[in-house]
Design an enzyme around this catalytic site. Sequence first.
Site, mmCIF file in Angstrom:
data_model
loop_
_atom_site.group_PDB
_atom_site.id
_atom_site.type_symbol
_atom_site.label_atom_id
_atom_site.label_comp_id
_atom_site.label_asym_id
_atom_site.label_seq_id
_atom_site.Cartn_x
_atom_site.Cartn_y
_atom_site.Cartn_z
ATOM 1 C CB CYS A 4 -0.935 0.007 1.210
ATOM 2 S SG CYS A 4 -1.932 1.508 1.304
ATOM 3 C CB CYS A 12 -4.108 6.554 4.253
ATOM 4 S SG CYS A 12 -5.562 5.706 4.906
ATOM 5 C CB CYS A 93 -7.811 2.468 -1.155
ATOM 6 S SG CYS A 93 -8.030 1.472 0.342
ATOM 7 C CG PHE A 247 -30.645 -4.541 17.599
ATOM 8 C CD1 PHE A 247 -30.657 -3.219 18.015
ATOM 9 C CD2 PHE A 247 -30.696 -5.534 18.564
ATOM 10 C CE1 PHE A 247 -30.719 -2.902 19.363
ATOM 11 C CE2 PHE A 247 -30.756 -5.232 19.915
ATOM 12 C CZ PHE A 247 -30.768 -3.911 20.321
ATOM 13 C CB CYS A 348 -19.503 -4.970 15.460
ATOM 14 S SG CYS A 348 -20.506 -3.658 16.176
#
Length: 392
Positions: A4, A12, A93, A247, A348
């Site tokens: 990258c 970044c 990216c 949810f 998460c």
Amino acid sequence: MIDCQYYQQNECRSCQWLEIPYDQQIAEKQHHLKQQLISLDCSDVHWLAPFKSNEQGFRNKAKMLVSGSVERPILGILKNPNDPQSAIDLCDCPLYPAHFSIIFSILKDFIGRAGLVPYNIAKQKGELKYILLTESIATGKLMLRFVLRTENKLPLIRRELPKLLEKLPHLEVISINLQPQHAAILEGEQEIFLTEQQFLPENFNGIPLFIRPQGFFQTNPKVAAGLYATAQQWVAEFPIYNLWDLFCGVGGFGLHCAKALQEKWGKPIKLTGIEISSSAILAASHSAKILGLEHVNFQSLNAASVMENKNENKPDLVIVNPPRRGIGKQLSEFLNQIQPHFILYSSCNAMTMGKDLQHLTCYKPLKIQLFDMFPQTSHYEVLVLLERKKIN
């Protein structure tokens, strides 16, 4: 390690774990997960091997801040959120599919043709704030959203749209989102559709799903499909005929489980889905209709509202997939009271999930699996199947 250029040049650093070998990333996440559950009795738990992701090209969505000039727009990020001169173009990216860079190039040309002056944070002038691009892996179709300050450029956008559709025939949904505030807010409430189609069709494991503007949808399709398929396999082992999906979003978990249960046990399955977003409920209901699931009721409500309905038939299974804050003590205690046979918890945030599982005192974990939804970062998803404890 991913090659990258943005990381190597310190432009970044979103992928904070980029220098950690992938297998080590997985091991560290698994260790972190076990630490969050250390206070629970996991002696009889079946720990499944972590579900791995592709290391690059796995994202189906790009969120590009627009800066620069109308002649030379920059799509990416600002290293300093308050300095337009700190813009970094992230069109190459490696987390995005390789063909996204070609699409971004076409969109830059469109920005110039439509006169979409990039919004300048320092001067509080300009129109175009973000470009949001989402791809369906099932169809290759695209959803494109322009986040604008005002409607002023709408006539020019409409004028140039046919040429854009010629170059990008896979564009299925195009919309304008209006965000007039000078604030670090991604999108506003008003959505103006420029196409007849308002949902992007997706399909995981034979289950039709619909991605909508302003709605949540997992950004790693391979791992998301694995997560739903695993949930489906786990619950289909048991004679479950009534389930709640709290949810529920666009219905990914509930629809996968209801379809598998109906096929396995040959009986109609009652599914109740609760989600605060009305557009998500529309999408979920449309999916259920396509699948021919008749005893399905998706409602646009806060998940806490289920605690107020005392007369509802008690479920055999409750699926919870809460935001990062978890389900909290109150909802945990309600689940202890109504005592479904099983709870399927997708999280998460393992820290808040660990606290919730401590509150679910009537339940013990049966199966746990980590899903690497976010490679190159410390974040991950986890799926836990809980069973009601047998009373001696």
